[in-house]
Scaffold this motif. Structure first.
Motif, PDB file in Angstrom:
ATOM      1  N   PHE A 342       0.829  -1.204   0.000  1.00 46.20           N
ATOM      2  CA  PHE A 342       0.000   0.000   0.000  1.00 46.20           C
ATOM      3  C   PHE A 342       0.866   1.259   0.000  1.00 46.20           C
ATOM      4  CE2 PHE A 342      -3.452  -2.760   1.791  1.00 46.20           C
ATOM      5  CZ  PHE A 342      -4.380  -2.516   0.786  1.00 46.20           C
ATOM      6  N   ASN A 343       1.957   1.219   0.749  1.00 47.56           N
ATOM      7  CA  ASN A 343       2.836   2.391   0.808  1.00 47.56           C
ATOM      8  C   ASN A 343       3.485   2.668  -0.551  1.00 47.56           C
ATOM      9  OD1 ASN A 343       4.185   4.480   2.471  1.00 47.56           O
ATOM     10  ND2 ASN A 343       6.025   3.349   1.944  1.00 47.56           N
ATOM     11  N   ILE A 344       3.920   1.624  -1.240  1.00 57.84           N
ATOM     12  CA  ILE A 344       4.514   1.819  -2.558  1.00 57.84           C
ATOM     13  C   ILE A 344       3.451   2.246  -3.564  1.00 57.84           C
ATOM     14  CG2 ILE A 344       5.638   0.593  -4.470  1.00 57.84           C
ATOM     15  CD1 ILE A 344       7.285  -0.882  -2.335  1.00 57.84           C
ATOM     16  N   SER A 345       2.203   1.806  -3.371  1.00 57.83           N
ATOM     17  CA  SER A 345       1.119   2.313  -4.207  1.00 57.83           C
ATOM     18  C   SER A 345       0.991   3.827  -4.053  1.00 57.83           C
ATOM     19  CB  SER A 345      -0.212   1.656  -3.812  1.00 57.83           C
ATOM     20  OG  SER A 345      -0.246   0.309  -4.197  1.00 57.83           O
ATOM     21  N   ALA A 346       1.104   4.289  -2.809  1.00 57.10           N
ATOM     22  CA  ALA A 346       1.039   5.743  -2.567  1.00 57.10           C
ATOM     23  C   ALA A 346       2.169   6.460  -3.303  1.00 57.10           C
ATOM     24  CB  ALA A 346       1.108   6.017  -1.066  1.00 57.10           C
ATOM     25  N   GLN A 347       3.345   5.835  -3.362  1.00 61.37           N
ATOM     26  CA  GLN A 347       4.474   6.443  -4.076  1.00 61.37           C
ATOM     27  C   GLN A 347       4.220   6.484  -5.582  1.00 61.37           C
ATOM     28  OE1 GLN A 347       7.996   4.330  -2.880  1.00 61.37           O
ATOM     29  NE2 GLN A 347       7.768   4.859  -0.721  1.00 61.37           N
ATOM     30  N   TYR A 348       3.677   5.411  -6.141  1.00 61.27           N
ATOM     31  CA  TYR A 348       3.366   5.404  -7.570  1.00 61.27           C
ATOM     32  C   TYR A 348       2.323   6.470  -7.905  1.00 61.27           C
ATOM     33  CZ  TYR A 348       5.940   1.053  -8.388  1.00 61.27           C
ATOM     34  OH  TYR A 348       6.934   0.111  -8.518  1.00 61.27           O
ATOM     35  N   LEU A 349       1.318   6.607  -7.046  1.00 63.03           N
ATOM     36  CA  LEU A 349       0.323   7.653  -7.263  1.00 63.03           C
ATOM     37  C   LEU A 349       0.968   9.028  -7.139  1.00 63.03           C
ATOM     38  CD1 LEU A 349      -2.727   6.193  -5.296  1.00 63.03           C
ATOM     39  CD2 LEU A 349      -2.482   6.391  -7.781  1.00 63.03           C
ATOM     40  N   GLY A 350       1.995   9.121  -6.285  1.00 67.35           N
ATOM     41  CA  GLY A 350       2.710  10.388  -6.137  1.00 67.35           C
ATOM     42  C   GLY A 350       3.469  10.760  -7.397  1.00 67.35           C
ATOM     43  N   VAL A 351       4.060   9.756  -8.073  1.00 66.70           N
ATOM     44  CA  VAL A 351       4.741  10.025  -9.343  1.00 66.70           C
ATOM     45  C   VAL A 351       3.756  10.590 -10.361  1.00 66.70           C
ATOM     46  CG1 VAL A 351       5.964   8.993 -11.297  1.00 66.70           C
ATOM     47  CG2 VAL A 351       6.474   8.227  -8.974  1.00 66.70           C
ATOM     48  N   PHE A 352       2.603   9.932 -10.466  1.00 72.30           N
ATOM     49  CA  PHE A 352       1.585  10.381 -11.410  1.00 72.30           C
ATOM     50  C   PHE A 352       1.032  11.751 -11.002  1.00 72.30           C
ATOM     51  CE2 PHE A 352      -2.815  10.461 -13.025  1.00 72.30           C
ATOM     52  CZ  PHE A 352      -2.575  10.245 -14.375  1.00 72.30           C
ATOM     53  N   GLY A 353       0.707  11.902  -9.710  1.00 74.72           N
ATOM     54  CA  GLY A 353       0.155  13.165  -9.224  1.00 74.72           C
ATOM     55  C   GLY A 353       1.138  14.312  -9.351  1.00 74.72           C
ATOM     56  N   GLY A 354       2.424  14.042  -9.115  1.00 72.97           N
ATOM     57  CA  GLY A 354       3.438  15.085  -9.235  1.00 72.97           C
ATOM     58  C   GLY A 354       3.564  15.588 -10.657  1.00 72.97           C
ATOM     59  N   SER A 355       3.541  14.667 -11.614  1.00 68.67           N
ATOM     60  CA  SER A 355       3.624  15.066 -13.016  1.00 68.67           C
ATOM     61  C   SER A 355       2.421  15.914 -13.419  1.00 68.67           C
ATOM     62  CB  SER A 355       3.711  13.823 -13.913  1.00 68.67           C
ATOM     63  OG  SER A 355       4.844  13.055 -13.591  1.00 68.67           O
ATOM     64  N   ILE A 356       1.230  15.515 -12.956  1.00 71.28           N
ATOM     65  CA  ILE A 356       0.019  16.287 -13.254  1.00 71.28           C
ATOM     66  C   ILE A 356       0.080  17.650 -12.574  1.00 71.28           C
ATOM     67  CG2 ILE A 356      -2.481  16.380 -12.975  1.00 71.28           C
ATOM     68  CD1 ILE A 356      -1.547  14.351 -15.039  1.00 71.28           C
ATOM     69  N   LEU A 357       0.461  17.668 -11.295  1.00 71.08           N
ATOM     70  CA  LEU A 357       0.528  18.931 -10.540  1.00 71.08           C
ATOM     71  C   LEU A 357       1.482  19.912 -11.205  1.00 71.08           C
ATOM     72  CD1 LEU A 357      -0.063  20.584  -7.887  1.00 71.08           C
ATOM     73  CD2 LEU A 357       2.000  19.514  -6.958  1.00 71.08           C
ATOM     74  N   GLY A 358       2.687  19.453 -11.512  1.00 65.07           N
ATOM     75  CA  GLY A 358       3.675  20.347 -12.112  1.00 65.07           C
ATOM     76  C   GLY A 358       3.211  20.912 -13.430  1.00 65.07           C
ATOM     77  N   GLY A 359       2.663  20.055 -14.281  1.00 63.76           N
ATOM     78  CA  GLY A 359       2.222  20.516 -15.591  1.00 63.76           C
ATOM     79  C   GLY A 359       1.054  21.477 -15.517  1.00 63.76           C
ATOM     80  N   GLN A 360       0.061  21.166 -14.681  1.00 62.78           N
ATOM     81  CA  GLN A 360      -1.139  22.001 -14.608  1.00 62.78           C
ATOM     82  C   GLN A 360      -0.877  23.338 -13.923  1.00 62.78           C
ATOM     83  OE1 GLN A 360      -4.049  21.259 -16.197  1.00 62.78           O
ATOM     84  NE2 GLN A 360      -2.801  19.590 -17.003  1.00 62.78           N
TER      85      GLN A 360
END
Length: 396
Positions: A342-360
């Protein structure tokens, strides 16, 4: 050499290569998709985003599943499954004939991932509490370094050997990781709970539910912070360069500076956390990271940005190990794989969320606001950790 130290060396190499395999495709995707018959620039951008992000979303879904399998069947079988599976899938990407086959393999890559989950669980369960911070700190450098250096390595291979060889070389490295894992990782596994627990039963079995949830959120915010700059670093460096040569190389160096610093700092901060307490390192690192992010909005040239990114990597090196050690100490052994999943899932979502956050944020408010918002999120996280973790009298 003690067993956990031998396994740590093998797992470090495997996680490093896996991190490269998950991220090396970023700079190669647009070029490779162009070679697959897609010539419209907007379509290339759309397909690149889908192919890159899909892997991390699917990985976030399947990481807890593989974590559960690690608790049920042992960690070494999961290491072998993930390394061999990724070697085959990533190597096969060099043979695709169209973009849909590539996206399909990227989705399959997300399904079969789980090397990091099994490695973290293996080392966490084999290492005593006295050395847990150092061991998990050292291990964390592999995944972060691989993920951050992956785009640079992928770009170098593409430029010198062609896009197809990015996949062939990465697949070969993963095959080496599989062979080394099969030969040298040792595990004496005894399943401690024969009952198959549902998700609600897993949650009910966790003694410190609120603290565990805080660790998951902290992992998400940390990874999102690291990756929020990925979509905009090259553009930012271009703006700061004022017609300087080798912009792409300098941008890669600026992005990878935090990865290099992380390799240097994480084992040392992990070892320090064994002495003074995990919660102290976590809180201090969160505050320092939040404060270092903000000045990145005011830099005047790429070298200042690179210096701040290096400092950021130094302080961030204390965060992932601290989260992992905390999870290890508050999680029953028979749930370790599932919870780390579950913790590594949170990290993978963080990679995706970070890319979206930075771009938007960059598109709507401007590049500099990416650093303001990311720094603020880290400081809010630090306040939350202070109130809910630092002040609680639990074993750390």
């Amino acid at each position: 050499m003690e067993l956990w130290k031998k396994n740590l060396v093998v797992c470090w190499f495997g996680m490093f290569v896996t991190g490269i395999g998950m991220s090396q495709i970023a700079p190669v995707l647009p070029l490779y998709i162009g070679n697959l018959g897609i010539y419209n620039t907007s379509l290339i951008e759309q397909f690149s985003g889908i192919a890159f992000g899909a892997t991390f979303i699917i990985s976030a879904i399947f990481s807890p599943i593989w974590g559960h399998a690690a608790d049920k069947f042992g960690r070494k079988p999961m290491l072998l499954r993930a390394s061999l599976g990724m070697a085959i899938v990533i190597g096969s990407m060099g043979f695709v004939h169209n973009v849909y086959e590539l996206i399909g393999l990227r989705l399959l890559q997300g399904v079969i991932t789980g090397y990091s989950t099994a490695c973290t669980t293996l080392i966490a369960t084999q290492t005593d509490n006295e050395h847990a911070g150092w061991a998990l700190g050292t291990l964390s450098t592999a995944n972060i370094a691989g993920s951050l250096l992956g785009p640079v390595i992928g770009g170098f291979i593409e430029e010198n050997f062609g896009p197809k060889n990015v996949f062939f070389i990465t697949g070969a490295l993963l095959l080496i990781a599989f062979i080394i894992t099969a030969l040298f990782v040792k595990e004496s596994f005894t399943r401690q709970n024969n009952k198959i627990l549902k998700i609600k039963e897993v949650w009910d079995s966790i003694p410190y539910k609120n603290l565990t949830a805080i660790m998951f959120v902290t992992s998400f915010i940390l990874t999102m912070s690291l990756y929020s700059a990925e979509p905009i670093i090259t553009i930012y460096v271009t703006q700061l360069s004022h017609n300087m040569n080798h912009v792409a190389l300098i941008a890669g160096m600026a992005f990878s500076a935090s990865g290099l610093a992380n390799i240097i700092a994480a084992p040392r901060l992990g070892k320090l956390s064994d002495k003074i307490g995990t919660h102290k390192i976590m809180l201090t690192s969160l505050i320092a990271a939040g404060l270092i992010f903000i000045p990145q909005a005011f830099v005047k040239d790429p070298w200042q940005l690179m210096g701040l990114r290096f400092l950021l990597g130094l302080v961030m090196g204390g965060l992932n190990p601290s989260v992992n050690v905390m999870i290890k100490k508050i999680t029953p052994d028979f749930l370790t794989g599932r919870i780390f999943g579950f913790n590594i899932s949170a990290q993978y979502l963080g990679v995706f969320g970070g890319s979206i956050l930075g771009g938007q944020v960059s598109a709507c408010l401007g590049i500099r606001y990416v650093f303001f918002i990311t720094g603020t999120l880290l400081l809010i996280n630090a306040l939350w950790v202070y109130l809910k973790v630092y002040k609680r009298l639990i074993p750390t």
